[in-house]
Design a protein around this motif. Structure first.
Motif, PDB file in Angstrom:
ATOM      1  N   MET A  66       0.814  -1.229   0.000  1.00  0.00           N
ATOM      2  CA  MET A  66       0.000   0.000   0.000  1.00  0.00           C
ATOM      3  C   MET A  66       0.844   1.274   0.000  1.00  0.00           C
ATOM      4  N   VAL A  67       1.991   1.240   0.671  1.00  0.00           N
ATOM      5  CA  VAL A  67       2.800   2.467   0.760  1.00  0.00           C
ATOM      6  C   VAL A  67       3.413   2.813  -0.603  1.00  0.00           C
ATOM      7  N   GLU A  68       3.781   1.781  -1.399  1.00  0.00           N
ATOM      8  CA  GLU A  68       4.273   2.046  -2.767  1.00  0.00           C
ATOM      9  C   GLU A  68       3.198   2.769  -3.580  1.00  0.00           C
ATOM     10  N   TRP A  69       1.954   2.280  -3.467  1.00  0.00           N
ATOM     11  CA  TRP A  69       0.838   2.882  -4.201  1.00  0.00           C
ATOM     12  C   TRP A  69       0.590   4.315  -3.712  1.00  0.00           C
ATOM     13  N   ALA A  70       0.625   4.512  -2.410  1.00  0.00           N
ATOM     14  CA  ALA A  70       0.367   5.848  -1.845  1.00  0.00           C
ATOM     15  C   ALA A  70       1.410   6.849  -2.332  1.00  0.00           C
ATOM     16  N   HIS A  71       2.687   6.429  -2.348  1.00  0.00           N
ATOM     17  CA  HIS A  71       3.751   7.336  -2.802  1.00  0.00           C
ATOM     18  C   HIS A  71       3.622   7.627  -4.298  1.00  0.00           C
ATOM     19  N   ALA A  72       3.318   6.605  -5.092  1.00  0.00           N
ATOM     20  CA  ALA A  72       3.246   6.795  -6.549  1.00  0.00           C
ATOM     21  C   ALA A  72       2.146   7.782  -6.945  1.00  0.00           C
ATOM     22  N   PHE A  73       1.048   7.789  -6.188  1.00  0.00           N
ATOM     23  CA  PHE A  73      -0.103   8.619  -6.583  1.00  0.00           C
ATOM     24  C   PHE A  73      -0.369   9.754  -5.590  1.00  0.00           C
ATOM     25  N   ASP A  74       0.552   9.925  -4.636  1.00  0.00           N
ATOM     26  CA  ASP A  74       0.434  10.972  -3.623  1.00  0.00           C
ATOM     27  C   ASP A  74      -0.972  10.951  -2.987  1.00  0.00           C
ATOM     28  N   ALA A  75      -1.355   9.760  -2.553  1.00  0.00           N
ATOM     29  CA  ALA A  75      -2.721   9.553  -2.034  1.00  0.00           C
ATOM     30  C   ALA A  75      -2.666   9.043  -0.589  1.00  0.00           C
ATOM     31  N   PRO A  76      -3.619   9.480   0.254  1.00  0.00           N
ATOM     32  CA  PRO A  76      -3.665   8.946   1.620  1.00  0.00           C
ATOM     33  C   PRO A  76      -4.230   7.527   1.643  1.00  0.00           C
ATOM     34  N   ILE A  77      -3.813   6.742   2.640  1.00  0.00           N
ATOM     35  CA  ILE A  77      -4.341   5.392   2.843  1.00  0.00           C
ATOM     36  C   ILE A  77      -5.244   5.440   4.073  1.00  0.00           C
ATOM     37  N   HIS A  78      -6.508   5.008   3.910  1.00  0.00           N
ATOM     38  CA  HIS A  78      -7.462   5.023   5.031  1.00  0.00           C
ATOM     39  C   HIS A  78      -7.572   3.618   5.609  1.00  0.00           C
ATOM     40  N   LEU A  79      -7.082   3.456   6.831  1.00  0.00           N
ATOM     41  CA  LEU A  79      -7.152   2.159   7.513  1.00  0.00           C
ATOM     42  C   LEU A  79      -7.923   2.325   8.812  1.00  0.00           C
ATOM     43  N   HIS A  80      -8.684   1.290   9.184  1.00  0.00           N
ATOM     44  CA  HIS A  80      -9.391   1.377  10.463  1.00  0.00           C
ATOM     45  C   HIS A  80      -8.407   1.195  11.612  1.00  0.00           C
TER      46      HIS A  80
END
Ligand SMILES: [Zn+2]
Ligand SMILES: [Zn+2]
Length: 275
Positions: A122-136
């Protein structure tokens, strides 16, 4: 330093000189370490032998999964909303082609993941698209690669965009989450269910488990609570965790009768098992 990936569950760990030796996600009863032992790979090694495939499940919803299958084998879902694209669940491989395709589709405004088995890279994806990750927040102990992009949320629901709501159902994991998409299914409503509401091969029922590989069921109250959490949300379509686990219609009724069947089985007095 490489960020090692567990070959059995697909989880990427924080960068380290040496592999992390043990995977806490596989080392507990909801996953497993194979008899041959713990094995690690890296994102680079994965990209040499695998590619990602894309399938449109319905208008505005594209599945992205790795072939040949890797680890648990789930696929992610890219959901188009008026405010931008949301990635539901995640996979271990983000190759250059996938990055280019997702960017061409408008990038991501956020990533939401049903439970720790799909935290993957998930962190690779978040960095590539500059997007937050929402986890409970209920599953924070299972985050193996902490990162500023991870935003923990608490409580029962989180609106992500217009008509797109995360619902914490619990069950399989304390923070087990599904995504409700009001406009999905041509306006009939769609549920993206991960492993929290598991679509089974006949598509006429769903099921719920604490552990799928070890076949450990949930209690009746935990399954009834999932029904209570979903009650206010209309949906007809359910997309499970794999490309072929999709219920095209009747989803709400299927969840209702599946909960009744499940609760009757786990609350039974044993007489049905002698027939
Ligand atoms: Zn693992
Ligand atoms: Zn799972």
């Amino acid at each position: 330093m490489p960020a090692f990936i567990c070959v059995t569950c697909g989880t990427q760990f924080k960068p380290s000189d040496k592999d992390p030796a043990r995977c806490p996600i596989c080392d507990e009863p909801r996953q497993f370490v194979p008899p041959s032992g713990q094995v690690w790979t890296t994102h680079e090694a994965l990209a040499r032998r695998h590619i990602n495939a894309f399938q449109q499940h319905e208008r505005g919803l594209i599945g992205i999964g790795t072939v040949p299958a890797f680890a648990i084998g789930q696929r992610a879902l890219l959901l188009k909303t008026d405010e931008g694209n949301v990635l539901w669940d995640c996979i271990s491989l983000l190759d250059d082609a996938t990055t280019a395709i997702v960017k061409a589709l408008g990038g991501l405004i956020g990533i939401a993941i049903s439970h720790p088995h799909y935290y993957s890279s998930m962190v690779e994806w978040a960095h590539a698209f500059d997007a937050p990750i929402h986890l409970h927040a209920g599953d924070r102990q299972w985050i193996m690669r902490p990162d500023p992009s991870i935003k923990l949320w608490d409580g029962d629901t989180l609106p992500l965009a217009g008509g797109v709501t995360l619902i914490r159902c619990g069950g399989h994991f304390a923070g087990g989450t599904v995504l409700h998409w009001e406009q999905g299914g041509g306006g009939r409503g769609t549920l993206l269910s991960g492993d929290i509401v598991q679509v089974i091969p006949d598509r006429k029922f769903v099921t719920f488990m604490r552990s799928y590989p070890n076949m450990i069921p949930l209690s009746a109250p935990a399954v009834e609570r999932i029904g209570t959490m979903l009650e206010p949300y209309p949906f007809d379509v359910i997309h499970g965790a794999w490309f072929d686990r999709t219920i095209p219609r009747g989803g709400k009724e299927i969840v209702k009768r599946s909960i009744e069947r499940y609760v009757a089985a786990v609350r039974g007095d044993g007489s049905a098992d002698l027939q």
